[in-house]
Design a protein around this motif. Structure first.
Motif, PDB file in Angstrom:
ATOM      1  N   SER A 299      43.438  38.045  31.630  1.00  0.00           N
ATOM      2  CA  SER A 299      43.062  38.265  33.125  1.00  0.00           C
ATOM      3  C   SER A 299      44.253  37.837  33.901  1.00  0.00           C
ATOM      4  O   SER A 299      45.058  38.757  34.737  1.00  0.00           O
ATOM      5  N   ASN A 300      45.052  36.765  33.778  1.00  0.00           N
ATOM      6  CA  ASN A 300      46.375  36.532  34.329  1.00  0.00           C
ATOM      7  C   ASN A 300      47.355  37.355  34.045  1.00  0.00           C
ATOM      8  O   ASN A 300      48.131  37.906  35.056  1.00  0.00           O
ATOM      9  N   ARG A 301      47.567  37.695  32.751  1.00  0.00           N
ATOM     10  CA  ARG A 301      48.623  38.618  32.394  1.00  0.00           C
ATOM     11  C   ARG A 301      48.417  40.112  33.008  1.00  0.00           C
ATOM     12  O   ARG A 301      49.153  40.531  33.623  1.00  0.00           O
TER      13      ARG A 301
ATOM     14  N   LEU B  54      42.810  35.560  43.073  1.00  0.00           N
ATOM     15  CA  LEU B  54      41.873  36.735  42.726  1.00  0.00           C
ATOM     16  C   LEU B  54      41.537  36.507  41.243  1.00  0.00           C
ATOM     17  O   LEU B  54      40.420  36.742  40.800  1.00  0.00           O
ATOM     18  N   LEU B  55      42.299  35.591  40.381  1.00  0.00           N
ATOM     19  CA  LEU B  55      41.810  35.382  39.233  1.00  0.00           C
ATOM     20  C   LEU B  55      41.003  34.381  39.041  1.00  0.00           C
ATOM     21  O   LEU B  55      39.784  34.585  38.411  1.00  0.00           O
ATOM     22  N   ARG B  56      40.940  33.340  40.127  1.00  0.00           N
ATOM     23  CA  ARG B  56      39.685  32.455  40.195  1.00  0.00           C
ATOM     24  C   ARG B  56      38.488  33.128  40.393  1.00  0.00           C
ATOM     25  O   ARG B  56      37.531  32.905  40.022  1.00  0.00           O
ATOM     26  N   SER B  57      38.366  34.162  41.486  1.00  0.00           N
ATOM     27  CA  SER B  57      37.373  34.600  41.871  1.00  0.00           C
ATOM     28  C   SER B  57      36.790  35.483  40.564  1.00  0.00           C
ATOM     29  O   SER B  57      35.580  35.784  40.481  1.00  0.00           O
ATOM     30  N   ASP B  58      37.666  36.456  40.043  1.00  0.00           N
ATOM     31  CA  ASP B  58      37.286  37.315  38.690  1.00  0.00           C
ATOM     32  C   ASP B  58      36.626  36.304  37.700  1.00  0.00           C
ATOM     33  O   ASP B  58      35.537  36.652  37.144  1.00  0.00           O
TER      34      ASP B  58
END
Length: 163
Positions: A17-19, A158-162
Protein backbone atom coordinates in the motif's frame (compact mmCIF):
# COMPACT_ATOMS: atom_id res chain seq x y z
CA UNK A 1 0.25 -19.69 13.80
CA UNK A 2 -2.81 -17.64 12.89
CA UNK A 3 -1.41 -14.53 14.65
CA UNK A 4 1.93 -14.92 12.83
CA UNK A 5 0.17 -15.33 9.47
CA UNK A 6 -2.00 -12.28 10.11
CA UNK A 7 1.06 -10.26 11.18
CA UNK A 8 2.95 -11.14 8.02
CA UNK A 9 -0.10 -10.41 5.85
CA UNK A 10 -0.58 -7.04 7.56
CA UNK A 11 3.10 -6.13 7.06
CA UNK A 12 2.96 -7.08 3.38
CA UNK A 13 -0.22 -5.08 2.92
CA UNK A 14 1.44 -2.06 4.52
CA UNK A 15 4.49 -2.26 2.24
CA UNK A 16 2.44 -2.77 -0.94
CA UNK A 17 0.00 0.00 0.00
CA UNK A 18 2.84 2.41 0.79
CA UNK A 19 4.45 1.79 -2.60
CA UNK A 20 1.11 2.17 -4.38
CA UNK A 21 0.27 5.43 -2.61
CA UNK A 22 3.72 6.91 -3.25
CA UNK A 23 3.42 6.00 -6.93
CA UNK A 24 -0.07 7.55 -7.10
CA UNK A 25 1.11 10.75 -5.42
CA UNK A 26 4.11 10.86 -7.76
CA UNK A 27 1.83 10.50 -10.78
CA UNK A 28 -0.49 13.21 -9.46
CA UNK A 29 2.47 15.56 -8.93
CA UNK A 30 3.78 14.78 -12.43
CA UNK A 31 0.41 15.50 -14.04
CA UNK A 32 0.07 18.84 -12.21
CA UNK A 33 3.67 19.83 -13.00
CA UNK A 34 3.20 19.02 -16.70
CA UNK A 35 0.09 21.19 -16.92
CA UNK A 36 1.77 24.08 -15.08
CA UNK A 37 4.94 23.90 -17.19
CA UNK A 38 3.00 23.77 -20.46
CA UNK A 39 0.94 26.92 -19.86
CA UNK A 40 1.89 29.47 -22.56
CA UNK A 41 1.63 32.46 -20.19
CA UNK A 42 3.90 30.76 -17.67
CA UNK A 43 6.48 29.89 -20.33
CA UNK A 44 6.55 33.50 -21.52
CA UNK A 45 6.94 34.78 -17.94
CA UNK A 46 9.77 32.35 -17.14
CA UNK A 47 11.59 33.39 -20.32
CA UNK A 48 11.74 36.97 -19.02
CA UNK A 49 13.91 35.87 -16.07
CA UNK A 50 16.69 34.15 -18.00
CA UNK A 51 19.95 36.02 -18.43
CA UNK A 52 18.82 39.10 -16.49
CA UNK A 53 19.42 40.42 -13.02
CA UNK A 54 17.05 38.68 -10.67
CA UNK A 55 14.34 40.89 -9.18
CA UNK A 56 13.94 41.08 -5.41
CA UNK A 57 11.90 38.53 -3.47
CA UNK A 58 9.22 41.19 -2.93
CA UNK A 59 8.89 41.78 -6.68
CA UNK A 60 8.72 38.03 -7.35
CA UNK A 61 6.12 37.63 -4.59
CA UNK A 62 3.82 40.10 -6.36
CA UNK A 63 4.55 38.66 -9.81
CA UNK A 64 2.40 36.52 -12.09
CA UNK A 65 4.40 33.32 -11.54
CA UNK A 66 3.88 33.41 -7.78
CA UNK A 67 0.18 34.06 -8.38
CA UNK A 68 -0.13 31.06 -10.72
CA UNK A 69 1.81 28.79 -8.36
CA UNK A 70 -0.27 29.81 -5.35
CA UNK A 71 -3.56 29.20 -7.16
CA UNK A 72 -2.43 25.79 -8.40
CA UNK A 73 -1.14 24.85 -4.94
CA UNK A 74 -4.41 25.83 -3.27
CA UNK A 75 -6.55 24.19 -5.95
CA UNK A 76 -4.72 20.86 -5.87
CA UNK A 77 -3.77 20.54 -2.21
CA UNK A 78 -0.08 20.32 -3.13
CA UNK A 79 2.56 21.10 -0.52
CA UNK A 80 4.29 23.33 -3.05
CA UNK A 81 4.43 24.51 -6.63
CA UNK A 82 7.86 25.89 -7.46
CA UNK A 83 8.88 27.46 -10.75
CA UNK A 84 12.53 28.24 -11.53
CA UNK A 85 14.53 29.86 -14.29
CA UNK A 86 17.27 28.12 -16.30
CA UNK A 87 19.73 28.45 -13.40
CA UNK A 88 17.48 26.80 -10.81
CA UNK A 89 16.62 30.12 -9.14
CA UNK A 90 13.15 30.11 -7.56
CA UNK A 91 10.62 32.38 -9.23
CA UNK A 92 7.78 31.01 -7.09
CA UNK A 93 7.69 29.32 -3.68
CA UNK A 94 5.19 29.07 -0.80
CA UNK A 95 7.72 30.81 1.49
CA UNK A 96 8.39 34.28 0.11
CA UNK A 97 11.81 34.31 1.81
CA UNK A 98 12.91 31.51 -0.56
CA UNK A 99 12.17 33.50 -3.72
CA UNK A 100 15.23 34.46 -5.77
CA UNK A 101 17.32 31.69 -4.16
CA UNK A 102 18.67 28.49 -5.67
CA UNK A 103 16.47 25.41 -5.22
CA UNK A 104 17.52 23.10 -2.39
CA UNK A 105 17.69 19.96 -4.56
CA UNK A 106 19.76 19.38 -7.71
CA UNK A 107 17.95 20.81 -10.79
CA UNK A 108 20.48 19.60 -13.39
CA UNK A 109 18.54 16.59 -14.74
CA UNK A 110 15.38 18.62 -15.32
CA UNK A 111 17.27 21.56 -16.80
CA UNK A 112 18.69 19.17 -19.42
CA UNK A 113 15.16 18.22 -20.45
CA UNK A 114 14.27 15.17 -18.35
CA UNK A 115 11.27 14.72 -16.08
CA UNK A 116 11.83 13.47 -12.56
CA UNK A 117 9.58 11.88 -9.93
CA UNK A 118 11.40 11.43 -6.63
CA UNK A 119 10.98 11.36 -2.88
CA UNK A 120 13.20 14.12 -1.46
CA UNK A 121 13.52 16.48 1.44
CA UNK A 122 13.67 20.20 0.71
CA UNK A 123 12.96 23.42 2.56
CA UNK A 124 9.36 22.35 3.27
CA UNK A 125 10.27 18.87 4.52
CA UNK A 126 10.00 15.41 2.98
CA UNK A 127 7.76 15.10 -0.05
CA UNK A 128 6.95 13.09 -3.12
CA UNK A 129 7.71 15.47 -5.96
CA UNK A 130 7.74 15.75 -9.70
CA UNK A 131 9.91 18.14 -11.68
CA UNK A 132 9.44 18.89 -15.36
CA UNK A 133 11.24 21.17 -17.80
CA UNK A 134 9.68 24.48 -18.78
CA UNK A 135 10.31 25.06 -22.46
CA UNK A 136 10.74 28.41 -24.20
CA UNK A 137 7.61 29.87 -25.81
CA UNK A 138 8.85 28.65 -29.22
CA UNK A 139 9.24 25.14 -27.70
CA UNK A 140 13.00 24.94 -28.16
CA UNK A 141 15.40 25.17 -25.23
CA UNK A 142 14.66 24.44 -21.59
CA UNK A 143 14.29 27.77 -19.79
CA UNK A 144 13.36 26.53 -16.31
CA UNK A 145 11.60 23.89 -14.32
CA UNK A 146 8.23 23.37 -12.71
CA UNK A 147 8.10 21.34 -9.55
CA UNK A 148 5.11 20.09 -7.60
CA UNK A 149 5.30 18.24 -4.30
CA UNK A 150 2.93 16.44 -1.96
CA UNK A 151 3.91 15.95 1.66
CA UNK A 152 4.87 12.40 2.57
CA UNK A 153 3.06 12.89 5.88
CA UNK A 154 -0.23 13.12 3.94
CA UNK A 155 0.66 9.84 2.22
CA UNK A 156 1.34 8.21 5.60
CA UNK A 157 -1.93 9.55 7.05
CA UNK A 158 -3.83 8.00 4.14
CA UNK A 159 -1.91 4.76 4.55
CA UNK A 160 -2.76 4.60 8.27
CA UNK A 161 -6.44 5.13 7.54
CA UNK A 162 -6.35 2.45 4.81
CA UNK A 163 -4.68 -0.04 7.10
Amino acid sequence: MVALTLGIAFALLAVVSNRRLMAEYGTRCLDIARVVAAAPALRADVARYNGVTMPTADELARGPLQNIATKVQQGTGALFVVITNDQGIRLSHPNVSELGKMVSTDPSAVLTGREEVVRQTGTLGPSMRAKVPVLAPDASPVIGQGGVGMSTSSVYELLRSDL
